[in-house]
Every structure is written in C-alpha cells, then in structure tokens.
Write an enzyme that holds these catalytic residues in place. Structure first.
Site, PDB file in Angstrom:
ATOM      1  N   TRP A 176       2.013   1.658   0.869  1.00 30.37           N
ATOM      2  CA  TRP A 176       2.927   2.112  -0.180  1.00 30.37           C
ATOM      3  C   TRP A 176       2.757   1.285  -1.452  1.00 30.37           C
ATOM      4  O   TRP A 176       2.904   1.797  -2.565  1.00 30.37           O
ATOM      5  CB  TRP A 176       4.371   2.004   0.316  1.00 30.37           C
ATOM      6  CG  TRP A 176       5.427   2.347  -0.692  1.00 30.37           C
ATOM      7  CD1 TRP A 176       5.912   3.590  -1.000  1.00 30.37           C
ATOM      8  CD2 TRP A 176       6.145   1.440  -1.545  1.00 30.37           C
ATOM      9  NE1 TRP A 176       6.872   3.516  -1.973  1.00 30.37           N
ATOM     10  CE2 TRP A 176       7.038   2.203  -2.336  1.00 30.37           C
ATOM     11  CE3 TRP A 176       6.110   0.058  -1.715  1.00 30.37           C
ATOM     12  CZ2 TRP A 176       7.878   1.624  -3.272  1.00 30.37           C
ATOM     13  CZ3 TRP A 176       6.959  -0.525  -2.648  1.00 30.37           C
ATOM     14  CH2 TRP A 176       7.824   0.262  -3.410  1.00 30.37           C
ATOM     15  N   HIS A 177       2.419   0.008  -1.295  1.00 27.42           N
ATOM     16  CA  HIS A 177       2.324  -0.865  -2.457  1.00 27.42           C
ATOM     17  C   HIS A 177       1.094  -0.592  -3.311  1.00 27.42           C
ATOM     18  O   HIS A 177       1.097  -0.923  -4.506  1.00 27.42           O
ATOM     19  CB  HIS A 177       2.335  -2.333  -2.020  1.00 27.42           C
ATOM     20  CG  HIS A 177       3.704  -2.866  -1.767  1.00 27.42           C
ATOM     21  ND1 HIS A 177       4.330  -2.757  -0.546  1.00 27.42           N
ATOM     22  CD2 HIS A 177       4.569  -3.518  -2.580  1.00 27.42           C
ATOM     23  CE1 HIS A 177       5.532  -3.318  -0.631  1.00 27.42           C
ATOM     24  NE2 HIS A 177       5.704  -3.782  -1.842  1.00 27.42           N
ATOM     25  N   GLY A 178       0.045  -0.050  -2.744  1.00 21.97           N
ATOM     26  CA  GLY A 178      -1.110   0.210  -3.584  1.00 21.97           C
ATOM     27  C   GLY A 178      -2.307   0.714  -2.812  1.00 21.97           C
ATOM     28  O   GLY A 178      -2.415   0.537  -1.590  1.00 21.97           O
ATOM     29  N   PHE A 188       3.379  -0.403  -9.012  1.00 24.70           N
ATOM     30  CA  PHE A 188       3.612   0.275  -7.752  1.00 24.70           C
ATOM     31  C   PHE A 188       4.433   1.544  -7.931  1.00 24.70           C
ATOM     32  O   PHE A 188       4.593   2.291  -6.987  1.00 24.70           O
ATOM     33  CB  PHE A 188       4.320  -0.660  -6.751  1.00 24.70           C
ATOM     34  CG  PHE A 188       3.584  -1.968  -6.561  1.00 24.70           C
ATOM     35  CD1 PHE A 188       2.230  -1.976  -6.352  1.00 24.70           C
ATOM     36  CD2 PHE A 188       4.266  -3.165  -6.634  1.00 24.70           C
ATOM     37  CE1 PHE A 188       1.549  -3.166  -6.179  1.00 24.70           C
ATOM     38  CE2 PHE A 188       3.600  -4.372  -6.453  1.00 24.70           C
ATOM     39  CZ  PHE A 188       2.233  -4.364  -6.236  1.00 24.70           C
TER      40      PHE A 188
END
Length: 478
Positions: free
Chosen positions: A326-328, A478
């Site tokens: 989800w962060h990258g 993000f």
C-alpha cells in the site's frame, strides 16, 4: 498545496476558517467541500477528475448497499454491488499506482528471453491510497448496516475530500465521522482555541525538526556504496527514523488540529510509537488509523485470530504484505511489510508480544524494538533493495571510516543539536502523548506548553517557511 506553505498558512487556511465561522450553519459542509476540492486541485491538477469520478461511483453505490430488513432477496444483489464497487476502487488504485511497477517487472522478465514490454507511465494522483481507503470504508460500513448511506452529496464530498485528511490521513473510517457530517453540529470559537495549539505543534515538528534533518538524511542515503561507512549508515538510519516520525506525526497533528478548528474530531494517529517494548505495541502506536483500517476491513474478515494459530499467522502476513505494498510500488516497501509481518508472527509464536514485568527485561526489549524498527526504516527509505542492503551491511559490519565531505557539510552544528534533541523522543514514557495533551488538558503545565508552541514554535516555523526552507510531507508520495 502544503500545510507548511505560505499560500496555505497566510491565505487559504484563514479564509476557510473565517468563512466557516461566520457562515450560516447549513453552509458549513458546502464551504468545506468546495475548499477541499480547490485545495486538492491546486496540487493534483487534472487527476482531480479521477477523484470526482470515484466520489460519484461510491456515492451512488452507497444508496444501493443499505440493508433492507423487509427484502431478504436484496442480500445477494447488495453483495454483488459491494464486490463491484470495491473492485472498482481497488482497480483504480492498482492501475494508477502500480501499473508502472508491474510493467517494469514484466519488461525485466521479457528481457531474459530477448523481448520487451511497453512500460506504462502514469502520473500518481496525490492521496489516492488514502481516498481509496475512505471509499472502501464507506461502502463496507453501509453494507454492514453500521451506518446509513449519505443522501446529501455535499456531506459525502465533505467526508471523502475533507482537506485536512485528504492527502495523507489520518484514515477516517466512515462510522467514526458519520454523525459529525450532519448540519446540526455547532462550530464554536472554542474549537479554534482547542485546535490551533495542535496545529501549531504539528507545524513546529514538521518545519523546525523534520525539514531541518531532511538534507542530512538525503545526503547519507545518497552516498555511493563504495563511499558508505558505518558512521554514515547509522547517521542516515537514525536521522530518517526521527525525520519520518516528526514529519508524519507533525502532519497528523496539523490535520487533527485543522479538523477540530472546522468542527470535526478526527482520530488519533500516533501515540509515542518509539516508546514501545514490542513490535506488536509499536503497531498499536504508529499510524494507528491505518492499523485500525486493516484490522476492520482485512484482518477480521479473513478470520482474525478466531480460527487457530496457523490462520492467525497467515492473516498477519497478508495484512502486512498489503501494508507494505500500500505504501508504494517498490520491492523495498514489500520487503518492509513482510519484515514487520515476520516480526509480529515471531512475537506471537514465542509469547514475546506481551510487555515484560522485569525492569531489566523491559529496558532491553524497548531498546531491541527500537533497533528492529530502525532496520525496517532503512528498507522504507532506500531507493532500491541494493542500497538498503549496503547500508545495513555497513551498520552491522563495523569499519573505521568517517564521514564524506558531503555528509560532513550537511551535518551542521544546528542539525546536530536538533538530532540530539529529537532523539530524546526515544527515551520518553508512553504517556502523555503531546498532541491530545495540548488539545484537551487544562493544567498550568499544559497551558504553558500551549503558549510556548503558539508563540515561539509558530513564529520560528513561520520564519523558516517564509525563507522557503519547508519541503513536502513525506507521506504525500503515498
């Protein structure tokens, strides 16, 4: 537009607060909604249309997802509608955030066989990870019957696009704020009195501490592998550990303070995470709104800890794999997520997820937890896996090299002092947490701190902002 920019601090924020304060009560959601879309469009440009499209789809779907106790046959229809709208939201996130990463991997694989795959290049919409999670929270909460769907489109836009939390959180689950979206809420001057110190605290943490450490951290992580030393590796790792905390918790304080000034109570996001004695506790204190979201919409639906140890461990792995991704779109984030998932599973297997009673063990576990978190942040910050492994190698295989000229130049006396002062956050007790303490406690000590933050802290931060030394928030990516 950044919270720490002159345009926002001296024009946008005062104008919005004044409009909300003096306008009739029924106009307030409209003012916040319009201001939020303008705020987003100023930085997102054409990708604002994607946000609006997602808003329309989820708003219309919400009205068809409400349970009907008189129509049992609607259950299947609602289930398929939920699957469809959540699939739409996830697909939008996957395409816009991960299509480039996926095609790069396919191109690499094709290259092994002498072929190639066109690489997709899309502009990453600001805050897409956050507003996607808000949409999913809304439709799932409505489907479950936890809260009714919003009929007022203005109130829905206010929830999704509210500018204090739109770009980088906190992630506000729909059932946490639904009752606040009604027009009956009263906006009072004491909301501003309570919210401004919180905003001032966040601005000080961001501009005075995080932004001051940023050039030093950047230079450390920019150091070529053949010039990396143990001193630079540890300086970069510890510097980033502190920079990220003061940057992101500073943003959260500003967002919560802004929300309070507008009449909303946004959820807390940090509670002294570096005071944790286990990694399990760390995730109860770091980015708490993200942890709660994954708990409610992924971990518990997967079975949580109700179906035996093996299933619990599997669910933890899934949650933290998704948390990392989800962060990258980078393998470093995936490794970071898997790393934390492994730590949580290990703690559960050996019963180390409980705080030790013995004082010596407590001190040791707290130091170990901090070390494990620092190791994880190296993967989180490094541009690629090779750089992360190089830094970790120098951290744990000591050498006697010093600092390069570039790092030595970046390590000014001012930054050294701030680094040492910021490091004291590691030694603080778990309570009280500064943000809620300044916002709600009415003791002489709290009043003194509020005055200090609203005078010395804000004035110094404003000088730095005026000088152009502020930088974008780290979680904007993000």
């Amino acid at each position: 537009m950044s919270f720490a920019s002159p345009l926002f601090l001296w024009y946008f924020m005062p104008a919005v607060l004044l409009a909300v304060l003096v306008a009739p009560r029924g106009w307030r959601n409209g003012i916040v909604a319009v201001a939020s879309l303008l705020f987003y469009a100023s930085g997102a440009g054409g990708t604002t249309l994607l946000l609006l499209a997602c808003i329309v789809v989820n708003y219309l779907a919400g009205m068809g997802l409400e349970p009907d106790e008189w129509d049992v046959s609607s259950r299947a229809r609602r289930r398929w509608l939920l699957i469809g709208v959540v699939g739409f939201d996830v697909s939008v996130l996957l395409v816009w955030k991960y299509a480039g990463f996926a095609t790069q991997q396919l191109d690499t694989i094709a290259g092994w066989f002498g072929g190639s795959v066109p690489i997709v290049e899309l502009v990453l919409p600001i805050g897409i990870s956050f507003y996607t999670f808000h949409h999913i929270s809304y439709v799932v909460d409505v489907y479950r019957g936890d809260r009714p769907a919003l009929r007022d489109p203005v109130a829905f836009v206010t929830y999704i696009a509210m500018f204090p939390q739109l770009v980088a959180g906190p992630i506000v689950r729909y059932h946490e704020i639904s009752e606040q979206l009604g027009q009956k809420r009263m906006h009072r001057l004491d909301d501003i009195a309570a919210g401004f110190p919180r905003f001032a605290l966040g601005l000080t943490k961001k501009v005075v501490i995080a932004d001051s450490l940023a050039p030093l951290v950047d230079e450390c992580f920019r150091t070529p592998p053949d010039e990396m030393t143990t001193a630079i590796a540890w300086l970069g790792a510890l510097g980033y550990t502190l920079q990220l905390f003061f940057d992101f918790s500073g943003y959260s304080d500003m967002a919560i303070g802004l929300g309070r000034m507008l009449g909303f109570r946004l959820p807390e996001n940090f509670a002294r995470p570096y005071s944790s004695v286990t990694v399990t506790e760390f995730w109860r204190r770091w980015h708490m709104s993200l942890s709660r979201w994954f708990r409610d919409y992924v971990y518990i639906p997967l079975g949580g800890n109700r179906r035996g140890k093996a299933t619990t461990y599997r669910n933890l792995w899934i949650v933290f794999l998704l948390t990392g991704f989800w962060h990258g779109a980078n393998w470093t984030f995936v490794i970071w997520g898997v790393y934390h998932g492994a730590l949580l599973v290990i703690e559960r297997v050996f019963g180390w997820d409980k705080s030790p009673v013995n004082t010596a063990a407590w001190v040791g576990r707290r130091a170990l937890t901090f070390l494990l978190v620092v190791i994880g942040w190296v993967f989180f910050r490094a541009p690629d896996v090779g750089t992360a492994l190089s830094i970790l190698g120098h951290m744990f295989v000591p050498d006697f090299g010093g600092l390069t000229d570039m790092v030595d130049t970046a390590l000014t006396n001012q930054r050294l002092v701030l680094l040492l002062l910021a490091s004291t956050v590691v030694l603080l007790p778990t309570e009280p947490v500064a943000g809620p303490y300044l916002e709600s406690v009415r003791t002489p000590t709290a009043t003194t701190l509020r005055i200090g933050v609203m005078t010395v802290g804000v004035i110094y931060a404003a000088i730095l902002v005026a000088a152009g030394t502020f930088s974008p928030f780290l979680y904007y990516q993000f």
